[in-house]
Enzyme design. Structure first.
Site, PDB file in Angstrom:
ATOM      1  CG  ASP A 148      -8.893  -6.952 -40.840  1.00  0.00           C
ATOM      2  OD1 ASP A 148      -8.195  -8.556 -40.329  1.00  0.00           O
ATOM      3  OD2 ASP A 148      -9.197  -6.433 -40.462  1.00  0.00           O
ATOM      4  CB  SER A 204      -7.348  -0.376 -44.429  1.00  0.00           C
ATOM      5  OG  SER A 204      -5.881  -1.261 -44.755  1.00  0.00           O
ATOM      6  NE  ARG A 213     -26.799   8.127 -59.858  1.00  0.00           N
ATOM      7  CZ  ARG A 213     -27.187   9.090 -60.622  1.00  0.00           C
ATOM      8  NH1 ARG A 213     -28.335   8.617 -61.357  1.00  0.00           N
ATOM      9  NH2 ARG A 213     -26.801   9.888 -61.423  1.00  0.00           N
ATOM     10  CB  THR A 252     -13.341  -5.635 -32.713  1.00  0.00           C
ATOM     11  OG1 THR A 252     -14.596  -4.958 -33.761  1.00  0.00           O
ATOM     12  CG2 THR A 252     -12.583  -5.833 -33.484  1.00  0.00           C
ATOM     13  CE  LYS A 282     -23.512   9.210 -36.475  1.00  0.00           C
ATOM     14  NZ  LYS A 282     -22.535   9.503 -35.063  1.00  0.00           N
ATOM     15  CD  GLU A 328     -15.237 -18.733 -28.169  1.00  0.00           C
ATOM     16  OE1 GLU A 328     -14.014 -19.410 -28.539  1.00  0.00           O
ATOM     17  OE2 GLU A 328     -16.339 -19.075 -27.349  1.00  0.00           O
ATOM     18  CD  GLU A 342     -17.933   3.758 -28.660  1.00  0.00           C
ATOM     19  OE1 GLU A 342     -18.884   3.603 -27.907  1.00  0.00           O
ATOM     20  OE2 GLU A 342     -16.785   4.828 -28.855  1.00  0.00           O
ATOM     21  CE  LYS A 386     -24.485   3.777 -32.296  1.00  0.00           C
ATOM     22  NZ  LYS A 386     -22.696   3.977 -32.740  1.00  0.00           N
ATOM     23  CD  GLU A 397     -24.463  12.178 -34.174  1.00  0.00           C
ATOM     24  OE1 GLU A 397     -23.809  12.974 -33.593  1.00  0.00           O
ATOM     25  OE2 GLU A 397     -23.916  11.746 -35.523  1.00  0.00           O
ATOM     26  NE  ARG A 407     -26.335   7.606 -34.398  1.00  0.00           N
ATOM     27  CZ  ARG A 407     -26.211   6.860 -35.285  1.00  0.00           C
ATOM     28  NH1 ARG A 407     -27.368   7.308 -37.097  1.00  0.00           N
ATOM     29  NH2 ARG A 407     -25.707   6.503 -35.737  1.00  0.00           N
ATOM     30  CG  ASN A 432     -21.097  11.234 -30.799  1.00  0.00           C
ATOM     31  OD1 ASN A 432     -20.405  10.648 -31.373  1.00  0.00           O
ATOM     32  ND2 ASN A 432     -22.612  11.558 -31.796  1.00  0.00           N
ATOM     33  CG  HIS A 481     -17.401   9.091 -29.195  1.00  0.00           C
ATOM     34  ND1 HIS A 481     -17.338   9.101 -27.591  1.00  0.00           N
ATOM     35  CD2 HIS A 481     -16.995   8.743 -30.360  1.00  0.00           C
ATOM     36  CE1 HIS A 481     -17.662   7.980 -28.706  1.00  0.00           C
ATOM     37  NE2 HIS A 481     -17.174   7.089 -29.305  1.00  0.00           N
ATOM     38  CG  HIS A 505     -13.594  10.895 -31.993  1.00  0.00           C
ATOM     39  ND1 HIS A 505     -15.491  11.560 -32.844  1.00  0.00           N
ATOM     40  CD2 HIS A 505     -13.650  10.187 -32.504  1.00  0.00           C
ATOM     41  CE1 HIS A 505     -15.353  10.384 -32.794  1.00  0.00           C
ATOM     42  NE2 HIS A 505     -14.196   9.572 -32.817  1.00  0.00           N
ATOM     43  CG  HIS A 527     -12.810   4.666 -31.374  1.00  0.00           C
ATOM     44  ND1 HIS A 527     -13.242   5.722 -31.575  1.00  0.00           N
ATOM     45  CD2 HIS A 527     -13.831   3.973 -30.385  1.00  0.00           C
ATOM     46  CE1 HIS A 527     -14.139   6.187 -31.134  1.00  0.00           C
ATOM     47  NE2 HIS A 527     -14.629   5.069 -30.969  1.00  0.00           N
TER      48      HIS A 527
END
Length: 1607
Positions: A45, A86, A131, A141, A153, A182, A195, A255, A265, A269, A273, A276, A280, A292
């Site tokens: 981005d 986006s 495909r 981040t 995912k 940094e 997280e 994880k 999941e 798994r 969450n 979440h 969410h 988030h």
């Protein structure tokens, strides 16, 4: 250059996760070597690209050049806009088109360089393009590194929710370059740490403990940029970098392990969450403003609370999780200011969140699933657990109710949380001590968290946890303390104990720099709580402590100068915490301390004893001196120098104050409760509650040294206490109060009160300090008990509660808890026996017993239900709830001499109500004057009798009266309570007048007894009481403000407006708003409006209201540095001055800086002080930005009476899109608060105005729609101002500046509306004959021209009401008509309906075409002649005349009917009629059977002389000559018996008729009114009826006067 030391993590059997620092060369080499391809496409981005894309490009170019392959691969890049928007179908399609356009094939490798949005989006593209193609995750981040990049995912968002369309598609490699962090903003780093903490919380307690204790080191790791690629190799890696990398790798490893076991999941798994499910749902509402990780942070706490409510997780776990998240600057509650102040946050209703949670990938059909913690590091199941909606709802709700019943767990055996008082003392003692101390049973609450955080900020100790968080390990600092980092304040919330203790602690801080200081601060309430006596004592001892805001309160700036010691004198009558603060720190003073307590009785001695006992346990013995003669202890304490030595273990007692609530439940429900760890050996004074309060109330109490058991009597048989001194256990008085409320049995023998009001009286004393706790608790109990129908009485140091049978208590009370834990828990006891009791602000219990509601259900056995408090709109808006009760009597209070009688009688007159003077009622009852009563019985007896009269008046005259009270009615608490209770349902008006005027009046007044003290002293004492008791203020200023005396007409006009508005009889709201017509307000931009008052009529031309921009006001006496915070007194004066110049409604606006104004964004308290001032002054509209805090908004909305709220949002950035969900959310948020919605954007192009127009149409058609002001700023937005229909802001050429860019004047808007076909020209007429000399065309055409209206007014002179007139009134362009003689009766058959006035008078002079809902037009006939007469009389009545008693009408023709009707409307009781022909006069008498009309044959022959005279005969038909014939003789006898009055001559010419000339010559005190004056006045009314606009009176009058003189 490209060598790097890498830590690899395995996932799905491959070491595909590469972790290190400065990895871009390594990434490029690895991709080119291991993933051969014809095309590499890098996606990023704009934000990340600007930082890192050039290096990727140069490395790929060099790497490709170095390849030995014959076919050179391509390297291309694609940059997308940043942000969650986006991550959409559209953006995915654009990327796919780009790949196809560049002829990418299945061997293409995609590289996702960026945060979670880039990774999720490009991963999904990779999963579906051709495909499936290979891709590489390069997260930049922390959130993406530890979460979204790992596990395969991929997804995009839809309007229905996040990540609902996607695929599992594993990346070939994941490169974790910690050097990217940094350049990451601190907020984004915290976002990712959510997280990390989540992963540790579900899997690894050791890792979690490291995160808890090493947060400052982890933050430091990203705050120190590396140089020369340090960290790339192990040898150049710093310890901070090593720590950061280990945190990241540790989280990723967990994880990766889970994904390896459960890639798709199906169970395990689910665990990642945690937080979440609810997080969410919150994110769906708050995105993109709240990140988030921030939403997940709140979700983790809420889901942990769900686990706690299910009994799976202890409060220790919730507390540790909360502390850890807070340490990383993450929000843990929806009440966090940065969330609560968002407009979108108003959509975070329980129903909305549950609805969003239905669409969750973990769910099984309708069943919601949540990851349930069992402890830190482990979960209840190895998958998400099904949880009922009722459990989730209870957790999410901001309020609760206790379902009444018998506790199902009885007999109950439980322990309360650790003592707050002991916990805070133990934390401080251990921190100051030497060695390590393990604190057990520490209270896990907001208060102890505040204390721990503060001690860590001061670097006074190190904290860690053992036994799964059950034990806090404190490594003491031996008194070594440091000043926090520069600019860092220690925030203490509303923690009073921490504030008092730390004030002295901060004097112990050491510093080598002279300019360093420690700042401690708190929330708004903490900034009101007193700390002055402690600061005074420290200052006198040599410490440097400065107040930064209000004197006597936080925030404080404290120099690290050390505590000198020696003798310290302290006033301890307000709080024992001041004493404990000095005691605890005294051993570290420079000299041994002798602490002398002065200034009256020491409060809460048991808490001082507690402190001394604990100090002894930590190695310091305090000696309390005794009187040598009596051996009684003195308030003098000797504290030696020394250091605390920490015991290895210290067990904290359970909280005795908290124990009172379950014990009280046993008492009130007749059950049994045993509390462990609280007994007769307790350090806490509140441990005496069971024996000294519950036992005398009839409970059986068994108390050992360590345990207390209470068995309650049969339900409904609790005994009143009589008098109980609760000074040793002041916090427990709230519990005693709710029990006393239902105690209906007489007190035990010996406890009866001889002076009690009721046999069921409980008199609680010794608790004066409870007024300065989290709230004024005494007042809180009085106010909230009243909701149940419980009577109370406030005492100087306590209160009386009058017990009532619990079956008679009012059900359905909603208890306001004042954000005070003690209030909430006390009333939950009452909720156990009273149905539908709602406890608001349930989370306030987190201060001392965070899991109280869970324990009530799980340990006590009373069912708890969540309650979502009604939306503000239910109480806020006429469309949503009950309006205030109209016509309730108005009570008037104020200083003697303020004008209560004058204003009250005038208000009664204009409202057509009755006036009641309490002094008159007093004298009628006691058969003696007030002065004499005081002389005989003294003041206390008078005050008691006066209060009794007040109660009787309120009961006797509930509606339709103005009740004026004596100035001293507020002197007693009982009377104040009556007034405050009445103010909840009706207006209590404080009449305010300049004190100099009051003093002047009282110097001349003799009817009432003298004060016996200076008037100014009386005023200063009573002023806060007047403010406390009233809900309105009427400013009876006499013109001192403007330098000119106010006119009787302006006073009458303002009294009419104010009392009509606040009583609800005639709210002064914009009529055009109610009618759906276009409406406008003028935005005043003066710093001081008084110079503009003479021009106000011209300025407000066309306006329906005036906006007072309070943020632009500038008091001449104000500090130049804060021009945007005008004093409340100055604003009141400005409004009072404005009211005497216009009766137009006022829009009160304090626009903040963030929304384009001058008012500081953070000055919340100052803003709401001004808003409440506006409400009290009867301001009609208050503009309230929806970003203000919810609680303050709700409080204001519930008090608004008949005023209305304009809920506003201004976006100056130009980013608001009218087609967006954000615009709809803003509308809904504003609609739920206000009566009117205002949303202002900025137009960047003409099309933005069309989008706005469509938005308004759509919102106006939605359910529960409100009127909406929607405009675009700027030149491009001027079209929106033209099209806006509701209260468009307008400017005027005379104003110093426009209030906003693009503002137009009223005239400009009307011209534009006409040009675009929205304001067609209309034709207006005068029907009659002869009419050639009429001034009506001049009047109305001047008004049209002045306002910019395209209409025309013409004469239509005909001999009869025939075809010409019929054609005119049936034309589609017909706008209205005036009707004069001889057609006022003949016109009636052509009309569809008549007004009541026209019917009563029997004539029509105005025709108004009215458009019906179906589009048809009906003709409505009215009569404005009577209003012309009435208004002329009203504006000239002398101030001494409230209602004229008698009036005289001369003549008996058609106009006489209008004159009699006008006099009737003025309240004239007797109308004398003088006419030459008696038969005509008698016909007129019979036409008005409800008016006392008396025919007189001779002027002057009356018993009550008239003070109003109206002549309706032509001037030529009257004469002052007695000998003249053929004319009606008028003589000076008309005026002989009245020195003041008003005389009206309806004759049009000459200007000075015989009657008016006679008045000028013989009746100097009489005001004269010409026929032309009446013509103008009724014309103004006609103009308003036709156009809905106020006629520009001054401009019209000047032109008409000139034309009249010319003719």
């Amino acid at each position: 250059m490209t060598s790097a030391d890498i830590r690899k993590v395995s996932i799905l059997g491959r070491d595909s996760i590469h972790c290190g620092f400065h990895l871009i060369p390594y990434i490029v080499r690895t991709v080119l070597d291991t993933l051969p391809s014809s095309t590499y496409v890098l996606f990023t981005d704009t934000n990340v690209g600007n930082l890192h894309l050039p290096l990727f490009e140069s490395e790929f170019d060099a790497g490709i050049d170095a390849l030995k392959s014959q076919i050179r691969p391509r390297f291309i890049t694609y940059v997308i806009p940043p942000g969650e928007t986006s991550k959409s179908r559209q953006c995915k399609a654009e990327i796919e088109d780009f790949l196809l356009l560049n002829k990418c094939t299945r061997d293409t490798v995609l590289l996702a360089v960026g945060g979670g949005v880039i990774g999720d989006l490009i991963g999904f593209v990779a999963a579906t393009f051709m495909r499936g193609v290979r891709f590489v995750q390069i997260p930049t981040t922390l959130l993406a590194m530890v979460d979204s990049s790992v596990g395969g995912k991929t997804a995009i968002d839809t309007p229905h929710g996040k990540n609902l369309i996607g695929a599992f598609w594993q990346p070939e490699c994941i490169f974790i370059d910690a050097a990217f962090l940094e350049t990451l903003p601190a907020r984004e780093f915290s976002n990712g740490m959510a997280e990390v903490i989540k992963t540790a919380a579900i899997w690894n307690e050791v890792e979690f403990s490291a995160l808890e204790s090493r947060f400052s080191e982890i933050f430091a790791a990203i705050q120190t940029p590396s140089k020369d690629y340090s960290g790339r190799t192990q040898g150049t890696r710093s310890s901070a970098q090593e720590l950061l990398l280990s945190v990241i790798v540790g989280s990723i490893s967990v994880k990766a392990h889970i994904v390896t076991i459960d890639e798709r999941e199906t169970g395990l798994r689910n665990l990642v969450n945690f937080g979440h499910t609810i997080g969410h749902a919150i994110e769906a509402v708050l995105t993109p403003t709240i990140l988030h990780g921030e939403c997940v942070s709140i979700g983790m706490i809420l889901e942990a609370e769900v686990a706690r409510s299910l009994g799976a997780l202890s409060q220790v776990g919730v507390g540790r999780l909360t502390r850890c998240l807070k340490a990383y600057n993450l929000p843990v509650s929806l009440s966090d200011p940065k969330i609560a102040n968002l407009p979108a946050a108003r959509s975070l209703t329980v129903g909305r969140l549950l609805d969003i949670m239905k669409v969750d990938k973990k769910n099984s059909g309708p069943q919601k699933k949540i990851v349930i913690l069992s402890r830190i590091g482990a979960t209840y199941e190895q998958k998400a657990t099904v949880v009922a909606d009722t459990v989730i709802s209870r957790t999410l709700s901001e309020a609760v109710k206790v379902i009444p019943g018998i506790p199902s767990k009885s007999p109950i055996h439980m322990a309360t949380p650790g003592s707050k008082s002991i916990s805070n003392r133990a934390l401080l003692l251990a921190a100051l001590g030497k060695g390590t101390c393990r604190l057990k049973n520490l209270l896990h609450s907001d208060d102890t968290q505040v204390m721990m955080n503060a001690l860590m900020e001061l670097k006074g100790a190190k904290f860690s946890w053992e036994d799964g968080g059950e034990t806090l390990v404190v490594k003491g600092g031996s008194g070594t303390l440091s000043v926090p980092a520069k600019g860092k304040e220690i925030y203490l919330g509303n923690a009073g104990t921490a504030a008092r203790f730390l004030t002295t602690v901060c004097t112990l801080v050491q510093s080598s720099q002279t300019d360093e200081r420690t700042v401690i601060t708190g929330n708004a309430r903490m900034k009101q709580r007193p700390i002055g006596p402690l600061v005074d004592a420290l200052r006198e001892n040599g410490s440097s402590v400065n107040y930064l805001e209000s004197q006597g309160c936080l925030p404080l700036s404290i120099a690290p100068a050390g505590l000198r010691g020696s003798t310290i004198k302290l006033a301890a009558s307000v709080s024992s915490q001041y004493v404990s603060s000095i005691l605890l720190c005294a051993p570290y003073a420079q000299e041994a301390v002798t602490l002398e307590l002065v200034g009256g009785q020491v409060i809460s001695q048991p808490y001082i004893d507690m402190t001394i006992a604990m100090m002894k346990t930590f190695g310091i013995t305090v000696i309390r001196q005794t009187d040598p003669e009596t051996q009684k202890p003195l308030d003098v304490y000797m504290i030696p120098k020394g250091h605390y030595v920490n015991p290895t273990d210290y067990h904290i007692e359970s909280d005795a104050s908290s124990a009172t609530y379950p014990l009280a439940i046993a008492a009130i429900t007749g059950t049994e409760v045993t509390i462990a760890n609280i007994g007769s050996g307790s350090l806490q004074g509140d441990a005496r509650f069971a024996k000294e309060v519950l036992e005398p109330m009839g409970c059986e109490v068994i108390q050992t040294e360590t345990e207390t058991t209470v068995r309650g009597p049969p339900i409904g048989t609790l005994k009143a206490l009589g008098r109980v001194d609760m000074e040793p256990m002041t916090d427990a008085f709230l519990t005693a109060s709710v029990l006393a409320a239902v105690a209906v049995s007489p007190p035990l023998a010996g406890r009866e009160l001889s002076d009690a009001k009721h046999i069921t009286t409980t008199r609680i004393v010794g608790i004066a300090n409870q007024r300065v706790k989290e709230c004024n608790r005494i007042q809180a109990m009085i106010d909230q008990l009243a909701k149940f129908g419980i009577e109370t009485r406030e005492l100087e140091d306590g209160l009386e509660v009058y017990g009532k049978d619990m079956r008679e208590l009012k059900e359905g009370a909603s208890v306001h808890c004042y954000d005070d834990h003690r209030v909430a828990m006390a009333f939950s006891v009452l909720g156990a026996v009273v149905k539908e009791t709602v406890l608001e602000e349930k989370r306030c219990v987190e201060k001392t017993w965070p899991n109280w509601w869970d324990d009530l259900e799980n340990k006590i056995g009373l069912r708890i239900e969540g309650v979502e408090l009604a939306e503000v709109s239910v109480v806020a808006s006429p469309s949503g709830g009950e309006a205030p009760e109209a016509l309730v009597s108005v009570v008037i209070i104020g200083m003697r001499g303020s004008g209560k009688t004058f204003i009250g009688e005038l208000a009664a007159s204009v409202l057509e109500w009755s006036f009641v003077d309490a002094d008159v009622a007093f004298e009628a009852k006691h058969k003696i004057g007030v002065r004499e009563f005081v002389h005989q019985h003294d003041w206390p007896a008078f005050r008691a009798a006066e209060t009794e009269i007040l109660g009787e008046l309120l009961a006797t005259y509930p509606v339709g009266h103005i009740i004026s009270l004596g100035g001293g009615i507020v002197e007693t608490p009982a009377a104040r309570e009556l007034l405050k209770t009445y103010a909840m349902k009706g207006p209590v008006v404080h009449i305010v007048r300049e004190i100099d005027e009051v003093v002047k009046y009282l110097g001349e007044e003799t009817a009432r007894p003298a004060y016996g003290e200076l008037v100014i002293d009386v005023f200063r004492r009573r002023e806060p009481w007047f403010k406390e008791c009233c809900n309105y203020e009427f400013v009876n200023y006499t013109g001192v403000l403007t330098g000119s005396v106010t006119s009787p007409d302006s006073v009458r006009r303002e009294v009419t407006r104010f009392f009509g508005h606040i009583s609800g009889k005639q709210p002064n709201l914009v009529p055009n708003l109610a009618n759906g017509q276009r409406s406008y307000f003028l935005s005043l931009t003066y710093p001081d409006i008084t110079p503009a008052l003479p021009y106000m009529e011209e300025l407000t031309t066309g306006a329906d209201a005036i906006e007072l921009r309070v943020d632009l006001l500038r008091s001449p006496h104000a500090d130049n540095s804060t021009p945007s915070l005008p004093p409340v007194a100055y604003v009141s004066e400005q409004i009072a001055a404005l009211r005497h110049s216009t009766s137009l409604p006022i829009v009160f606006t304090a626009r903040t800086v963030s929304q384009g104004g001058n008012f500081p964004n953070n000055a919340v308290n100052e803003a709401f002080e001004l808003f409440h001032c506006a409400q009290r002054l009867g301001v009609e509209y208050i503009d309230l930005e929806i970003s203000w805090p919810k609680k303050q908004v709700e409080n204001l909305v519930t008090r608004k009476g008949f005023s209305q709220i304009i809920a506003s949002w201004h976006d100056w950035s130009g980013s608001l899109q009218w087609t967006s969900k954000q615009a709809e959310d803003l509308y809904r948020s504003a609609r739920d608060i206000g009566d009117i919605v205002k949303i202002v954007g900025k137009a960047n192009r003409l099309e933005d105005n069309m989008a706005l127009y469509e938005f308004v149409s759509r919102m106006s058609a939605s359910p529960n729609a409100k009127p909406i002001i929607a405009i675009n700023m700027g030149l491009e937005g001027q079209m929106s101002r033209i099209l806006n229909k509701t209260l468009s802001p307008i400017t005027h050429p005379l104003l110093p500046s426009k209030a906003a860019p693009g503002q137009l004047s009223f005239t400009q808007i009307q011209t534009a509306l006409h040009l675009i076909g929205q304001l067609p020209a209309k034709n207006f007429y005068l029907f009659g004959t002869p009419i050639a000399q009429s001034m009506s065309p001049t009047l109305h055409n001047t008004a049209f021209q002045t306002l910019g209206l395209p209409h025309k007014y013409a004469l239509l002179e005909t001999t009869a009401v025939g075809d010409e007139i019929k054609a005119a009134i049936s034309s589609p362009n017909f706008g209205g008509a005036s009707v004069t003689i001889p057609f006022k009766l003949d016109i009636i058959p052509l009309l569809d309906s008549l007004s009541p006035h026209a019917k009563a008078i029997g004539a029509v002079n105005t025709i108004i075409p009215q458009k019906m809902l179906d589009g048809t037009v009906v003709l409505y006939g009215d009569n404005t002649d009577w209003l012309g007469i009435r208004n002329c009389i009203l504006s000239r009545l002398p101030s001494s005349t409230r209602n004229p008693t008698a009036g005289l009408v001369i003549g008996a023709g058609g106009t006489s009917r209008a004159a009699i009707y006008a006099l009737k409307s003025l309240g004239v009781r007797i109308v004398y009629l003088y006419n030459r022909t008696r038969a005509s006069a008698e016909a007129l008498v019979s036409a008005f059977p409800d008016v006392d009309i008396r025919i007189v044959e001779e002027l002057g022959s009356w018993t009550i002389a008239p003070s109003v005279v109206v002549s309706t005969v032509p001037a030529s038909a009257t004469t002052t000559e007695a000998s003249a014939t053929g004319a009606l003789h008028i003589s000076e006898a008309i005026f002989a018996k009245q020195s003041e009055g008003v005389v009206v001559d309806m004759a049009y010419r000459p200007a000075v008729t015989p009657l008016l000339g006679l008045a000028d010559a013989t009746a100097k005190g009489w005001k004269t009114v010409r026929g032309l004056d009446v013509l103008l006045e009724q014309g103004y009314v006609q103009f308003n009826l036709w156009t809905g606009r106020q006629c520009p009176r001054r401009a019209v009058a000047e032109v008409v006067e000139k034309a009249y003189a010319k003719n």
